[in-house]
Design a protein around this motif. Structure first.
Motif, PDB file in Angstrom:
ATOM      1  N   SER A 148      23.498  49.721  35.159  1.00  7.94           N
ATOM      2  CA  SER A 148      22.526  49.192  36.106  1.00  7.94           C
ATOM      3  C   SER A 148      22.843  47.771  36.532  1.00  7.94           C
ATOM      4  O   SER A 148      22.338  47.307  37.539  1.00  7.94           O
ATOM      5  N   THR A 149      23.693  47.074  35.735  1.00  8.20           N
ATOM      6  CA  THR A 149      23.978  45.674  36.073  1.00  8.20           C
ATOM      7  C   THR A 149      25.440  45.438  36.397  1.00  8.20           C
ATOM      8  O   THR A 149      25.813  44.332  36.724  1.00  8.20           O
ATOM      9  N   ALA A 150      26.283  46.471  36.299  1.00 11.98           N
ATOM     10  CA  ALA A 150      27.724  46.258  36.436  1.00 11.98           C
ATOM     11  C   ALA A 150      28.080  45.641  37.773  1.00 11.98           C
ATOM     12  O   ALA A 150      28.915  44.753  37.852  1.00 11.98           O
ATOM     13  N   ALA A 151      27.477  46.095  38.829  1.00 21.54           N
ATOM     14  CA  ALA A 151      27.849  45.577  40.140  1.00 21.54           C
ATOM     15  C   ALA A 151      27.476  44.120  40.293  1.00 21.54           C
ATOM     16  O   ALA A 151      28.183  43.341  40.915  1.00 21.54           O
ATOM     17  N   ALA A 152      26.340  43.740  39.681  1.00 18.72           N
ATOM     18  CA  ALA A 152      25.873  42.361  39.851  1.00 18.72           C
ATOM     19  C   ALA A 152      26.558  41.393  38.899  1.00 18.72           C
ATOM     20  O   ALA A 152      26.663  40.211  39.175  1.00 18.72           O
ATOM     21  N   ASP A 153      27.005  41.906  37.730  1.00 21.20           N
ATOM     22  CA  ASP A 153      27.532  41.003  36.715  1.00 21.20           C
ATOM     23  C   ASP A 153      28.786  41.599  36.078  1.00 21.20           C
ATOM     24  O   ASP A 153      28.796  41.970  34.910  1.00 21.20           O
ATOM     25  N   PRO A 154      29.874  41.739  36.826  1.00 25.24           N
ATOM     26  CA  PRO A 154      31.080  42.348  36.273  1.00 25.24           C
ATOM     27  C   PRO A 154      31.707  41.453  35.211  1.00 25.24           C
ATOM     28  O   PRO A 154      31.590  40.238  35.258  1.00 25.24           O
ATOM     29  N   VAL A 155      32.360  42.067  34.249  1.00 23.06           N
ATOM     30  CA  VAL A 155      33.062  41.311  33.213  1.00 23.06           C
ATOM     31  C   VAL A 155      34.315  40.694  33.836  1.00 23.06           C
ATOM     32  O   VAL A 155      35.127  41.395  34.447  1.00 23.06           O
ATOM     33  N   PRO A 156      34.498  39.384  33.712  1.00 22.08           N
ATOM     34  CA  PRO A 156      35.673  38.765  34.330  1.00 22.08           C
ATOM     35  C   PRO A 156      36.944  39.067  33.553  1.00 22.08           C
ATOM     36  O   PRO A 156      36.913  39.364  32.352  1.00 22.08           O
ATOM     37  N   VAL A 157      38.051  38.983  34.250  1.00 20.16           N
ATOM     38  CA  VAL A 157      39.354  39.071  33.584  1.00 20.16           C
ATOM     39  C   VAL A 157      39.548  37.806  32.760  1.00 20.16           C
ATOM     40  O   VAL A 157      39.255  36.699  33.210  1.00 20.16           O
ATOM     41  N   ASN A 158      40.035  37.953  31.555  1.00 22.97           N
ATOM     42  CA  ASN A 158      40.206  36.814  30.659  1.00 22.97           C
ATOM     43  C   ASN A 158      41.238  35.830  31.202  1.00 22.97           C
ATOM     44  O   ASN A 158      42.329  36.222  31.648  1.00 22.97           O
ATOM     45  N   ALA A 159      40.865  34.543  31.145  1.00 26.39           N
ATOM     46  CA  ALA A 159      41.787  33.486  31.536  1.00 26.39           C
ATOM     47  C   ALA A 159      42.853  33.295  30.457  1.00 26.39           C
ATOM     48  O   ALA A 159      42.674  33.688  29.304  1.00 26.39           O
ATOM     49  N   ALA A 160      43.961  32.691  30.830  1.00 24.90           N
ATOM     50  CA  ALA A 160      45.033  32.420  29.870  1.00 24.90           C
ATOM     51  C   ALA A 160      44.511  31.550  28.738  1.00 24.90           C
ATOM     52  O   ALA A 160      43.766  30.597  28.967  1.00 24.90           O
ATOM     53  N   PRO A 161      44.853  31.864  27.516  1.00 22.10           N
ATOM     54  CA  PRO A 161      44.379  31.065  26.388  1.00 22.10           C
ATOM     55  C   PRO A 161      44.974  29.666  26.417  1.00 22.10           C
ATOM     56  O   PRO A 161      46.105  29.456  26.873  1.00 22.10           O
ATOM     57  N   ALA A 162      44.191  28.697  25.949  1.00 23.21           N
ATOM     58  CA  ALA A 162      44.630  27.303  25.928  1.00 23.21           C
ATOM     59  C   ALA A 162      45.342  27.021  24.611  1.00 23.21           C
ATOM     60  O   ALA A 162      44.714  26.944  23.555  1.00 23.21           O
ATOM     61  N   VAL A 163      46.663  26.905  24.677  1.00 22.76           N
ATOM     62  CA  VAL A 163      47.474  26.600  23.505  1.00 22.76           C
ATOM     63  C   VAL A 163      48.510  25.556  23.899  1.00 22.76           C
ATOM     64  O   VAL A 163      48.729  25.270  25.080  1.00 22.76           O
ATOM     65  N   VAL A 164      49.159  24.971  22.887  1.00 23.75           N
ATOM     66  CA  VAL A 164      50.176  23.937  23.110  1.00 23.75           C
ATOM     67  C   VAL A 164      51.452  24.339  22.376  1.00 23.75           C
ATOM     68  O   VAL A 164      51.433  24.489  21.156  1.00 23.75           O
ATOM     69  N   PRO A 165      52.550  24.540  23.128  1.00 30.38           N
ATOM     70  CA  PRO A 165      52.665  24.480  24.579  1.00 30.38           C
ATOM     71  C   PRO A 165      52.081  25.725  25.250  1.00 30.38           C
ATOM     72  O   PRO A 165      51.909  26.756  24.598  1.00 30.38           O
ATOM     73  N   ALA A 166      51.777  25.605  26.542  1.00 34.24           N
ATOM     74  CA  ALA A 166      51.228  26.725  27.299  1.00 34.24           C
ATOM     75  C   ALA A 166      52.220  27.877  27.335  1.00 34.24           C
ATOM     76  O   ALA A 166      53.433  27.682  27.367  1.00 34.24           O
ATOM     77  N   VAL A 167      51.676  29.091  27.320  1.00 34.15           N
ATOM     78  CA  VAL A 167      52.540  30.270  27.299  1.00 34.15           C
ATOM     79  C   VAL A 167      53.158  30.488  28.677  1.00 34.15           C
ATOM     80  O   VAL A 167      52.612  30.090  29.699  1.00 34.15           O
ATOM     81  N   GLN A 168      54.300  31.154  28.674  1.00 35.93           N
ATOM     82  CA  GLN A 168      55.014  31.412  29.923  1.00 35.93           C
ATOM     83  C   GLN A 168      54.285  32.437  30.797  1.00 35.93           C
ATOM     84  O   GLN A 168      54.231  32.301  32.013  1.00 35.93           O
ATOM     85  N   GLN A 169      53.736  33.462  30.171  1.00 37.34           N
ATOM     86  CA  GLN A 169      53.154  34.559  30.968  1.00 37.34           C
ATOM     87  C   GLN A 169      51.929  35.112  30.263  1.00 37.34           C
ATOM     88  O   GLN A 169      51.938  35.325  29.038  1.00 37.34           O
ATOM     89  N   TRP A 170      50.869  35.328  31.020  1.00 40.07           N
ATOM     90  CA  TRP A 170      49.639  35.904  30.478  1.00 40.07           C
ATOM     91  C   TRP A 170      49.138  36.972  31.430  1.00 40.07           C
ATOM     92  O   TRP A 170      49.017  36.750  32.637  1.00 40.07           O
ATOM     93  N   THR A 171      48.857  38.140  30.891  1.00 45.09           N
ATOM     94  CA  THR A 171      48.229  39.210  31.657  1.00 45.09           C
ATOM     95  C   THR A 171      46.867  39.467  31.023  1.00 45.09           C
ATOM     96  O   THR A 171      46.781  39.995  29.903  1.00 45.09           O
ATOM     97  N   GLY A 172      45.824  39.063  31.701  1.00 40.69           N
ATOM     98  CA  GLY A 172      44.499  39.131  31.121  1.00 40.69           C
ATOM     99  C   GLY A 172      43.854  40.484  31.260  1.00 40.69           C
ATOM    100  O   GLY A 172      43.970  41.147  32.298  1.00 40.69           O
ATOM    101  N   GLY A 173      43.178  40.900  30.196  1.00 43.56           N
ATOM    102  CA  GLY A 173      42.333  42.070  30.257  1.00 43.56           C
ATOM    103  C   GLY A 173      40.873  41.658  30.279  1.00 43.56           C
ATOM    104  O   GLY A 173      40.546  40.530  30.648  1.00 43.56           O
ATOM    105  N   LYS A 174      40.001  42.545  29.873  1.00 39.82           N
ATOM    106  CA  LYS A 174      38.569  42.245  29.836  1.00 39.82           C
ATOM    107  C   LYS A 174      38.036  42.493  28.425  1.00 39.82           C
ATOM    108  O   LYS A 174      38.452  43.420  27.746  1.00 39.82           O
TER     109      LYS A 174
END
Length: 784
Positions: free
Chosen positions: A29-55
């Motif tokens: 009932s709420t999926a259209a109004a409040d979709p789960v966002p794709v996960n942003a790249a995690p914050a680490v040091v050093p930053a990773v070369q490639q990130w493919t986000g899921g949900k």
């Protein structure tokens, strides 16, 4: 240290390890109004070369396992190390198992055929991937070193998660841009303790820096008398032939060295031991005066005497068996004796060290001594440290297959000197403008030039008589090493926001096993300079060299200068509203005669907290004032003291003293032994108190004596209070509410001000929780 503190914050969750797509996906009932966002790249040091986000996310179970599909000795050691680290810092007992892994497991494996993206073939051994999905967290290395690198990232991912036990669904593919990512530490001129070196190895490995070069001998520069000059060789052998060679003020035994090598192997770091000759060799010419130039009254070997080269062979023969890494440094820089003798020495010692089973590096000096590399042994890696002595382009043209960027203009630090970045490298300049292929002048190479192994900044302790400690040196190095690690590993992958990068550095901390090292970048340390590295602006600048940011870069030899008119100003944005109570302004010769120090919470409305009138010389003003809330701090010039403008070496802003820091604390409950009330008052922004999972819990601190209190700052973890009261008491029995807080909807910081009140006890009295968990505070700070 901060990582340990963050991971100690991991709250037991009575759930199996599951992909929380089921938990986080909205209902139909709420999926259209409040979709789960794709996960942003995690914050680490050093930053990773490639990130493919899921949900969604994966949450660690109460009793997770670490599985290895293959029972190899190398993987077993890594798993044991990793389980020990996580057990130590998360309070979880993780069980190592040998199988393919199942729901609820962390899997660590090596698969050279896995997909590692665009990694260059020569760098593939360090590549890894982390796949988080379907109830599994899988770390896959292309080789053992890649698996080690992956576990360092996994620790940082846990540190950065909101509850310190969950990971975003997605895939990391990561690898380095350069094979060698290092640091050179001069322990010859100044002894560094074994504890410091082991801590540094762990800290470096945590940031994927993989090479520590230890400069094991050196001496005072241009002393008045060579007989009394400081000189040291730092390895101590039991062989009577070398009795008396090791420095009396500190040296490393075979057991010490073994501990360095063991630590390095565990975290993916290689040690390059450097024994420097024929210059910088006073420790050797003092031990055997007959092998030194000028009858031993110098720091240079007399290479016309075969005994000098023979002695150095004996040193390498004695100590090279200690060294487990593939490479030994032979020094070989700045020799002032005959060039032909120097060339003969290099061409003798390099193959001799190779005969002992090691590759060879040397400091590039061929141009400065011989005009170039003609006739020199070429099976050597050149550390290009100065273009005049031997730049990288000439070294490559002369036939050297590999060079390392140790360029002195960019990468040398001489602690507390007035040259070579005596106050530490400028981390922002490194982050914004440097790459491992960047040398000074016209000597830069193409990015990822196949001849360029990587980069290695150097810390040289030239000032042998200066009074400073190894931990003060760390304070200088910490300013820039994370930025260097970022640029050596994945270059600009971290983006261009240096302040956001520093926030990540602070969040992930220095890593497990580094408790000896002070965390000088701690964002919650009230003793820290709040203005350091923050955005700074001014009404004017005299020229590009004198920009406003120079006043807040932490470097003693840079400055801001204004135009030559009265009324100019300099302003720093602290990034958020902070409680401040003092500032230190260090004036260059173009000082202010009259000025005001002003503060603002919005950058528009200003309040003067200190008026300064009648200064007559350059120097330092140390200003204290009533603690006040400020995001912006401004020096508002009124009258100049000279015909020039206003010129400041530094503007240092300090937070108000925390009356509650370190004071005895109690609470209605503690969720576990890891989240006790004292952790909210330990001046560490990453440890925390957590209560049982019921409303009406409280946290209380005893200030010891009655103090006037008018402000409080509460930093909430993810388990925040929706409604609570801040209460005070002089006797711990009768309580008065000084601030009511209602309707908080997220974690974050509450900055409370109220009528100054005399109190000995202060209490956060919870009314309603904001989540299904208890109440959880990183810190409760009090000011007057």
């Amino acid at each position: 240290m901060r990582l340990k503190a963050l991971l100690l914050a991991g709250r037991p969750v009575c759930l199996p390890l599951v992909s929380t797509l089921a938990l986080l996906l909205p209902t139909a009932s709420t999926a259209a109004a409040d979709p789960v966002p794709v996960n942003a790249a995690p914050a680490v040091v050093p930053a990773v070369q490639q990130w493919t986000g899921g949900k969604g996310r994966v949450v660690l179970a109460d009793h997770p396992r670490v599985a290895t599909p293959v029972d190899s000795p190398e993987l077993r050691r890594l798993v044991e190390q990793f389980t020990g680290e996580t057990a130590d810092v998360t309070n979880h007992q993780i069980s190592p198992v040998v199988d393919a892994g199942g729901n609820g497991d962390i899997v660590i494996q090596v698969d050279p055929d896995a997909d590692f993206g665009a990694v260059l073939p020569r760098l593939r051994a360090e590549a890894y991937r982390i796949d988080t999905d379907r109830g599994l967290v899988t770390v896959t290395g292309a080789a053992q070193q890649g698996a080690v690198e992956g576990t360092r990232t996994l620790l940082q991912l846990l540190a950065g998660s909101a509850d310190h036990r969950s990971l975003p669904v997605g895939s990391v593919v990561d690898y380095p841009n350069y094979a060698l990512r290092g640091l050179m530490l001069d322990v010859g001129r100044r002894y560094f303790t074994p504890e410091f070196i082991r801590s540094y190895i762990r800290w470096m490995g945590y940031q994927k820096l993989n090479t520590l070069q230890l400069h094991l001998n050196d001496n005072e520069i241009s002393p008045a008398n060579w007989s009394t000059a400081q000189a040291a060789f730092r390895l101590r052998s039991d062989n009577p032939a070398f009795a008396g060679l090791a420095a009396a003020d500190g040296s490393y035994t075979k057991a010490d060295w073994d501990s360095f090598e063991d630590t390095a192997a565990a975290v993916g770091v290689t040690i390059i031991p450097e024994i420097d000759a024929p210059a910088h060799a006073r420790a050797f010419t003092r031990f055997k005066p007959g092998i030194g130039l000028h009858k031993g009254d110098s720091d240079e070997l007399d290479l016309s005497k075969p005994a000098a080269t023979d002695f150095m062979k004996s040193v390498y023969a004695e100590f090279t068996p200690w060294f487990r890494g593939p490479t030994v440094g032979i020094g070989a820089d700045e020799y002032k004796g005959p060039a032909a003798d120097f060339k003969g020495y290099v061409n003798t010692i390099a193959p001799y060290v190779r005969s002992l089973g090691k590759q060879v590096t040397m400091w590039g000096s061929q141009k400065g001594i011989s005009g170039g590399g003609a006739g020199y042994d070429k099976d050597i890696t050149v550390d290009s440290w100065n273009n005049g002595w031997y730049g990288p382009q000439q070294a490559i043209a002369d036939g050297y297959p590999k060079v390392i960027n140790s360029n002195d203009n960019w990468l040398y630090v001489v602690p507390f000197a007035n040259y070579y970045h005596g106050q530490g490298l400028d981390g922002k300049a490194i982050f914004d403008s440097w790459q491992p292929n960047v040398f000074s002048g016209d000597q830069s190479l193409a990015p990822q030039d196949p001849h360029l192994l990587g980069a290695m900044p150097g810390v040289w302790n030239d000032l042998v008589h200066e009074d400073y400690t190894e931990l003060q040196v760390h304070g200088l190095i910490e300013k820039s090493l994370p930025a260097l690690a970022q640029k050596m590993w994945s270059g600009t992958r971290a983006g261009t926001d240096y302040q956001a990068f520093l926030d990540t550095v602070r969040a992930v901390g220095q890593g497990p096993g580094t408790g000896y090292l002070p965390d000088t970048l701690g964002s919650d340390d009230v003793t820290a300079d709040l203005a350091l590295g923050r955005t700074t602006t001014a009404s004017s600048t005299e020229g590009a060299k004198w920009q406003a940011s120079n006043a807040t870069d932490g470097l003693a030899d840079t400055r801001w200068s204004s135009k030559r008119t009265d009324g100019e100003w300099l302003q720093v944005d602290l990034g958020s509203v902070r409680r401040v109570s003092s500032a230190t302004l260090t004036w260059e010769s173009a000082y202010a005669r009259d000025y005001d120090l002003q503060v603002s919470t919005d950058g528009t409305t200003w309040t003067t907290v200190s008026q300064q009138r009648g200064r007559t010389t350059a120097g330092t003003d140390k200003l204290t004032f009533t603690p006040t809330d400020a995001r912006y701090v401004r020096m508002q010039g009124i009258h100049r003291g000279t015909a020039y403008g206003y010129s400041l070496y530094s503007l240092d802003v300090r937070g108000a003293a925390d009356l509650a820091a370190g004071r005895p604390a109690t609470a209605s409950s503690s969720e576990t032994a890891a989240f006790t009330p004292d952790r909210a008052f330990d001046n560490n922004g990453t440890t925390r108190w957590s209560s049982d999972r019921t409303d009406d819990q409280w946290l209380q601190v005893d200030l010891g004596t009655v103090n006037t209190v008018s402000a409080a700052t509460l930093v909430w973890e993810a388990a925040y209070a929706r409604d609570y009261d801040l209460q005070v008491s002089t006797d711990g029995t009768t309580w008065t509410t000084v601030s009511q807080q209602r309707g908080r909807t997220t974690a974050g910081t509450d900055t409370l001000t109220f009528t100054p009140t005399d109190t000995r006890y202060v209490r956060m009295q919870g009314i309603h929780r904001g989540t299904a968990y208890g109440y959880s505070l990183y810190s409760l700070r009090l000011g007057n």
